[in-house]
Motif scaffolding. Sequence first.
Motif, PDB file in Angstrom:
ATOM      1  N   UNK A  13     -16.192   8.023   1.098  1.00  0.00           N
ATOM      2  CA  UNK A  13     -17.223   9.045   1.289  1.00  0.00           C
ATOM      3  C   UNK A  13     -16.587  10.320   1.848  1.00  0.00           C
ATOM      4  N   UNK A  14     -16.044  10.204   3.084  1.00  0.00           N
ATOM      5  CA  UNK A  14     -15.460  11.405   3.712  1.00  0.00           C
ATOM      6  C   UNK A  14     -14.276  11.903   2.882  1.00  0.00           C
ATOM      7  N   UNK A  15     -13.429  10.974   2.436  1.00  0.00           N
ATOM      8  CA  UNK A  15     -12.228  11.328   1.669  1.00  0.00           C
ATOM      9  C   UNK A  15     -12.535  11.999   0.340  1.00  0.00           C
ATOM     10  N   UNK A  17      -4.111  12.065  -4.885  1.00  0.00           N
ATOM     11  CA  UNK A  17      -3.248  12.054  -3.702  1.00  0.00           C
ATOM     12  C   UNK A  17      -2.028  12.944  -3.922  1.00  0.00           C
ATOM     13  N   UNK A  18      -1.519  12.955  -5.149  1.00  0.00           N
ATOM     14  CA  UNK A  18      -0.336  13.768  -5.473  1.00  0.00           C
ATOM     15  C   UNK A  18      -0.598  15.249  -5.277  1.00  0.00           C
ATOM     16  N   UNK A  52       0.860  -1.203   0.000  1.00  0.00           N
ATOM     17  CA  UNK A  52       0.000   0.000   0.000  1.00  0.00           C
ATOM     18  C   UNK A  52       0.889   1.245   0.000  1.00  0.00           C
ATOM     19  N   UNK A  53       1.946   1.212   0.813  1.00  0.00           N
ATOM     20  CA  UNK A  53       2.887   2.338   0.825  1.00  0.00           C
ATOM     21  C   UNK A  53       3.577   2.478  -0.522  1.00  0.00           C
ATOM     22  N   UNK A  54       3.891   1.329  -1.121  1.00  0.00           N
ATOM     23  CA  UNK A  54       4.536   1.346  -2.443  1.00  0.00           C
ATOM     24  C   UNK A  54       3.628   2.049  -3.466  1.00  0.00           C
ATOM     25  N   UNK A 100      -7.069   8.510   0.496  1.00  0.00           N
ATOM     26  CA  UNK A 100      -6.455   7.750  -0.596  1.00  0.00           C
ATOM     27  C   UNK A 100      -5.617   6.591  -0.081  1.00  0.00           C
ATOM     28  N   UNK A 101      -4.902   6.832   1.033  1.00  0.00           N
ATOM     29  CA  UNK A 101      -4.092   5.742   1.608  1.00  0.00           C
ATOM     30  C   UNK A 101      -5.025   4.606   2.029  1.00  0.00           C
ATOM     31  N   UNK A 102      -6.119   4.983   2.685  1.00  0.00           N
ATOM     32  CA  UNK A 102      -7.091   3.963   3.117  1.00  0.00           C
ATOM     33  C   UNK A 102      -7.740   3.282   1.925  1.00  0.00           C
TER      34      UNK A 102
END
Lengths: 445, 297
Positions: free
Chosen positions: A331-333, A251-252, A67-69, A363-365
């Motif tokens: 939703x929130x994101x 996200x960027x 996910x981090x990748x 986005x991470x989630x």
Amino acid sequence: MNLKNRKRELVKEFSPMLENWSLGSKIWIGFLIAIILVGIYAFILQFVKGHIVTGMRDNVVWGVYIINFIFFVGISYSGAFISGILHFFKTPWKNSVSRIVELITVLSLLIGPVFILLCIGRLDRLHYLFLYPRIQSPITWDIIAIMTDLVGCFIYLYLTFIPDFAILRDNSDLKIANWRKKLYKTLAINYQDTPSQRERLHKITRTMSAMIIAMAIVAYTVLAWIFSLTLQPGWNSTIFAPYFIIAGLYSGVGFIIICMYLIRKYFKLEKYIRKIHFIAAGIILLVMSLLFGYFTFSEYFPKWFSHKTNDGELLKTLFSSYFWQFIFANYIGVLVPIVILFFKKFRTIKSITFAAIIAVLGLWLNRYLIVIPTLETPYMPIQDSRIEFIHYSATWVEWSLTFTGIAAFCLLFTLLIKFVPIIPMSGIIDYERENSKKKQPSVTE
Amino acid sequence: MKSYTYNYSFFTYLLVALLCFNLSMAQESDVTNYKMRFAFKTVKKADNTRLLEVKFIGQHKKDRKDLVPIFEAEINFYNILNDEEILLGTSKTSEEGIAQLILPENQKYLFDEDGAINLTARFNGSETIDEQEESLTIKDIQITLDLKEIDSVKTVFAKVFTIDSLGNENPVDEAEMIFFVQGMLSKLKIQEGEISDGEFEFEFPTDIPGDADGDVTIIASIEDSDEFGNAVQQQTIKWGSHVIEPVTKVKNTLWSEAAPLWMYIVLTFLLVGVWANYVYTITNLFKIKKEGKKIQT
């Protein structure tokens, strides 16, 4: 305009950033190094004991590392894309953000792939990927794409740095160590800012910026294909590549806004990074959030509508075990940034930054939900009944290495902005030069 | 401003909490929500040893798909006749909730007056799970396989009999028997029927391919019989209809060693295009350097 004087003025203006190490910055660096040291210990533990120290097991073979990748590489590609657009279309306000974007691009691309190495159970066999590559495998495509993109980003970053290296080389007032002066001299490759040199540099920078945009799209598409070319429910989707690109850009842009806010505040660059830049970036974030929301809906709605057994199982998992994460990510994101950025009166620097934080965390989630619940609901029933084989939960080792990645990014960023000004001085001079040309009456007038 | 900061901090804490902790809903693992399933079976294996197996699983009373294997439960296996109990052995359930015990070929059993053996599996209970017990009364069965070619016809002969307490062989009658051929992943059924006077015979099909050496493994089996439990016997013979030739040449495909040609072409074009541009850029950098050097001198 006296160029020499103007360059000296600019160096004088930015010299506190380059010369001084305040106590705050020393504590900050010490803090980052401490996190990295804990991460190194976690890595040694993982290397010696194997993946048993992580939450990854037979079914959930990818955890927070992947996910981090995806997250870091996504930020990098979107940074490359945005930077390419800024340069290619000669955006008037590019000077304020272009260097931030370029640094984010290269550093994320350095940090991101390290996480994929952490996913590999047998690091001692890593070289097999290069010795026995299968051209049919999306993993091979991804390795090629990442390496090619990394080289391209480095070249591109270097091109944008050259005029500033030359300015720093030519300025004797700068109180810096001799090795740094020598390094500026070497890296400036005899650049004297002559019209022909400038024209040549602009030409290759523009070509590289176009190349970087194309590379970002291709490379992130390939990354999406690693997932979508499998038959896993939740991954096997035709819109995964554009969905990844939009998510990466979303996200960027969010990440760039956060960096802009922090840099503006820490270095007191209110003169260069102004509200108008935040509003412009906020509007791009708004467009991206709308597109991301649309793609997310298009991704999940057919799954729900088609009633396919495995898709149904996945949705059931998402709306039960991962209910709050799903609500936050999708939703929130999406809705919070839309609401903040849609109404003019909400568009303040702080609220735009807040919207960006929500977008980045969402986005991470979102990536977490793409990877983990899918691996927890495979086609074949899970044979092993131990709870850690059924439900993935990241261990302290994984969190530690995750924070190490973030700390390494921050450390490299801090060190680089001590090496070159965060606002490109050459960009300011080019801008002023263009303006003065426009003001001069032309021959035909 | 104050409320804004408050909201900001609140959401930040909420986000950190969401990120740091996996909020996966804990599975309801209260044992009272589960009904215990204690299944006992026995299989007389091809080497005449006997397998005793218990599958111990908790099934959720509402969500019947929610099955939780009972792990590390101690199961005692007994041979019982009237009041006499002989402990055959003890085994603990695995992660799948399965406890197994293999009895040797020469195991001595207590037989009742009908020549049957009573086998019992028992879990003595724990603080949370009640005692469980299940018994089987079966006759000790044996299957022998005889594979012969009679007038070039491949014929399978099976002889099925029970052994009483005196060691006498008694032919089995009216029991269902199934024959399989072992495949790579599963068994292929080739014949089934009722045993008559302890014997069963049939012609082996002529269209069953063997393995790389032409071998086929024939399995004779009695499954879930109330009187005999489960029993299997198997034998391998070179009766495959043809030997499968390994594929020597595969075209360029996704699964072959060499990729499809178009992949090489596309990848080469892309990479050459990108790297040529890098070379072009670096060449121009050298030109910039050279020009700067000229100016300096």
